[in-house]
Design a protein around this motif. Sequence first.
Motif, mmCIF file in Angstrom:
data_model
loop_
_atom_site.group_PDB
_atom_site.id
_atom_site.type_symbol
_atom_site.label_atom_id
_atom_site.label_comp_id
_atom_site.label_asym_id
_atom_site.label_seq_id
_atom_site.Cartn_x
_atom_site.Cartn_y
_atom_site.Cartn_z
ATOM 1 N N VAL A 1 28.640 -34.614 0.871
ATOM 2 C CA VAL A 1 28.234 -35.335 2.076
ATOM 3 C C VAL A 1 28.658 -34.612 3.344
ATOM 4 N N ILE A 2 29.861 -33.990 3.353
ATOM 5 C CA ILE A 2 30.335 -33.327 4.569
ATOM 6 C C ILE A 2 30.149 -31.805 4.494
ATOM 7 N N GLY A 3 29.492 -31.327 3.457
ATOM 8 C CA GLY A 3 29.259 -29.890 3.318
ATOM 9 C C GLY A 3 30.494 -29.157 2.823
ATOM 10 N N GLU A 4 30.616 -27.896 3.205
ATOM 11 C CA GLU A 4 31.752 -27.077 2.798
ATOM 12 C C GLU A 4 32.982 -27.428 3.632
ATOM 13 N N ALA B 1 32.222 -35.020 8.661
ATOM 14 C CA ALA B 1 33.669 -35.236 8.595
ATOM 15 C C ALA B 1 33.934 -36.623 8.050
ATOM 16 N N SER B 2 35.149 -36.823 7.505
ATOM 17 C CA SER B 2 35.495 -38.146 6.980
ATOM 18 C C SER B 2 36.967 -38.419 7.221
ATOM 19 N N GLN B 3 37.308 -39.711 7.263
ATOM 20 C CA GLN B 3 38.695 -40.130 7.446
ATOM 21 C C GLN B 3 38.969 -41.347 6.583
ATOM 22 N N ALA B 4 40.023 -41.272 5.779
ATOM 23 C CA ALA B 4 40.473 -42.402 4.965
ATOM 24 C C ALA B 4 41.809 -42.880 5.499
ATOM 25 N N ASP B 5 41.931 -44.194 5.700
ATOM 26 C CA ASP B 5 43.144 -44.801 6.239
ATOM 27 C C ASP B 5 43.729 -45.761 5.218
ATOM 28 N N TYR B 6 45.038 -45.716 5.077
ATOM 29 C CA TYR B 6 45.722 -46.371 3.963
ATOM 30 C C TYR B 6 45.803 -47.892 4.068
ATOM 31 N N LYS C 1 36.966 -43.239 -2.292
ATOM 32 C CA LYS C 1 35.637 -43.134 -1.690
ATOM 33 C C LYS C 1 35.481 -41.808 -0.962
ATOM 34 N N GLN C 2 36.524 -41.377 -0.254
ATOM 35 C CA GLN C 2 36.474 -40.099 0.447
ATOM 36 C C GLN C 2 36.265 -38.953 -0.535
ATOM 37 N N ARG C 3 36.971 -38.992 -1.668
ATOM 38 C CA ARG C 3 36.820 -37.939 -2.664
ATOM 39 C C ARG C 3 35.417 -37.933 -3.258
ATOM 40 N N ALA C 4 34.867 -39.112 -3.528
ATOM 41 C CA ALA C 4 33.526 -39.201 -4.096
ATOM 42 C C ALA C 4 32.494 -38.596 -3.144
ATOM 43 N N ASP C 5 32.611 -38.894 -1.854
ATOM 44 C CA ASP C 5 31.686 -38.315 -0.872
ATOM 45 C C ASP C 5 31.856 -36.808 -0.776
ATOM 46 N N PHE C 6 33.105 -36.353 -0.821
ATOM 47 C CA PHE C 6 33.362 -34.914 -0.759
ATOM 48 C C PHE C 6 32.705 -34.205 -1.943
ATOM 49 N N GLU D 1 45.016 -50.072 6.102
ATOM 50 C CA GLU D 1 43.888 -50.803 6.664
ATOM 51 C C GLU D 1 42.706 -50.894 5.709
ATOM 52 N N LEU D 2 42.782 -50.201 4.547
ATOM 53 C CA LEU D 2 41.653 -50.108 3.628
ATOM 54 C C LEU D 2 40.382 -49.787 4.417
ATOM 55 N N ARG D 3 40.425 -48.657 5.112
ATOM 56 C CA ARG D 3 39.330 -48.296 6.011
ATOM 57 C C ARG D 3 38.895 -46.868 5.729
ATOM 58 N N TYR D 4 37.581 -46.654 5.728
ATOM 59 C CA TYR D 4 37.032 -45.318 5.491
ATOM 60 C C TYR D 4 35.850 -45.100 6.424
ATOM 61 N N ALA D 5 35.812 -43.944 7.062
ATOM 62 C CA ALA D 5 34.705 -43.594 7.953
ATOM 63 C C ALA D 5 34.210 -42.201 7.608
ATOM 64 N N VAL D 6 32.884 -42.018 7.608
ATOM 65 C CA VAL D 6 32.304 -40.714 7.335
ATOM 66 C C VAL D 6 31.124 -40.479 8.261
ATOM 67 N N THR D 7 31.044 -39.273 8.791
ATOM 68 C CA THR D 7 29.900 -38.830 9.579
ATOM 69 C C THR D 7 29.186 -37.757 8.781
ATOM 70 N N ASP D 8 27.916 -37.993 8.456
ATOM 71 C CA ASP D 8 27.200 -37.051 7.597
ATOM 72 C C ASP D 8 26.417 -36.034 8.411
ATOM 73 N N SER D 9 25.570 -35.252 7.746
ATOM 74 C CA SER D 9 24.864 -34.143 8.392
ATOM 75 C C SER D 9 23.853 -34.608 9.435
ATOM 76 N N THR D 10 23.437 -35.884 9.371
ATOM 77 C CA THR D 10 22.484 -36.409 10.353
ATOM 78 C C THR D 10 23.179 -36.911 11.610
ATOM 79 N N GLY D 11 24.514 -36.943 11.587
ATOM 80 C CA GLY D 11 25.276 -37.476 12.710
ATOM 81 C C GLY D 11 25.533 -38.966 12.607
#
Length: 377
Positions: free
Chosen positions: A139-142, A254-259, A130-135, A261-271
């Motif tokens: 979603v997080i820009g450059e 920014a985004s963070q993937a955790d192993y 999921k993190q790679r797909a957003d990247f 815990e099967l957990r993923y968090a992303v903060t996009d350009s809107t905050g």
Amino acid sequence: MLTIGILGLGEGSSTISAAIHSKKVELKMICDKDVALCRQRADEFKAYDYTTDYQEMLNDKTIDIIAIYTPDHLHYEHVKMALLHNKHVICTKPFIDDLRHGAELIALQERSGRKVFVGQSSRFFEPFKKQRADFEAGVIGELMTVESHYNADHRWFLEKKWALEKSFKWLYGGLSHPVDFIRWYLPDIAEVMGYGMISANGVKAGLKNEDTMHFIFKAADGRVARVSGSYTGPTQPTSRDSGMSCVLRGTLGASQADYHELRYAVTDSTGEQRVITWGDTQLEYYFRFPGQTHHAGEYQNYIEYFVDAIEHNYTAWPNIQEGIGTVALLQAMDLSLQTGKPVGLKTLLHSYGLPENLLSAHLSGVAGSAHHQASEV
């Protein structure tokens, strides 16, 4: 349907589970020099076509893919033999343990026309997919920087005789996972600098190599990344920390993937921050053995991805060149630990007669792209 033979039935147990549950590949044969282990796996998985002779498996012309899960120092010979017998190859990480064999294997793979895939399994775990797909979707820009770690309480490893041998290094066995994330997102590493130590627990047990390490990487374009690992002490509870994480920091978010815990968090350009977790069904898919000791779901994802690459003739990443490039990076890290100095990757590659483009962006720019990875279960 393509067929697969599995060599090495310790870690290979995950691949056996992956193959027998997949609709894209047929398990044809399993192999290990330990006949008792062959019989154990045969009974466990009802896979009774086994052999202790690798040559017998190679001679079977009905087998399309050889999946290799033997000790690191045997990978070169086992991969070479598979290619010489016109087999496609999956090889667990690290791909080889000696860069002297790199150029020979690349040339052999090119002559054979067979595909080689390096089993960097963490890329194929749900949060990191999921993190790679957003990247890739921007979603997080450059991308500005990458931070990754793998911390685990593996004190039980210290009870294993082989873990105390000079040849065993956590750098290759454990830290290679977060290092692969760095290569996935920031492939063109020019220089690495790191420090390491043997912890008090490691010293007491008799470890010969570092079990606690921190590294900084500098890419050719000036961007930097960080990797950390510790393996013989307690960790924070999962509600606070994760055993393995990858953090991407971009110009817009920014985004963070955790192993585990099967957990993923992303903060996009809107905050706005989105947090995704996956439930029991996904946990049961990925972790099919008691105590989460193996992670067969990742293996099933990457086997199916590799089968698709063979059938539709596209590159399965990490391929042989990227796998050898990652070994070069790990060896540079090892050299930095020994010397206490930064190590340049180009100089290291030249010393083994390997091309600089093993670390170039075109190798990893589409590595494991979301549209080519196995679909979510």
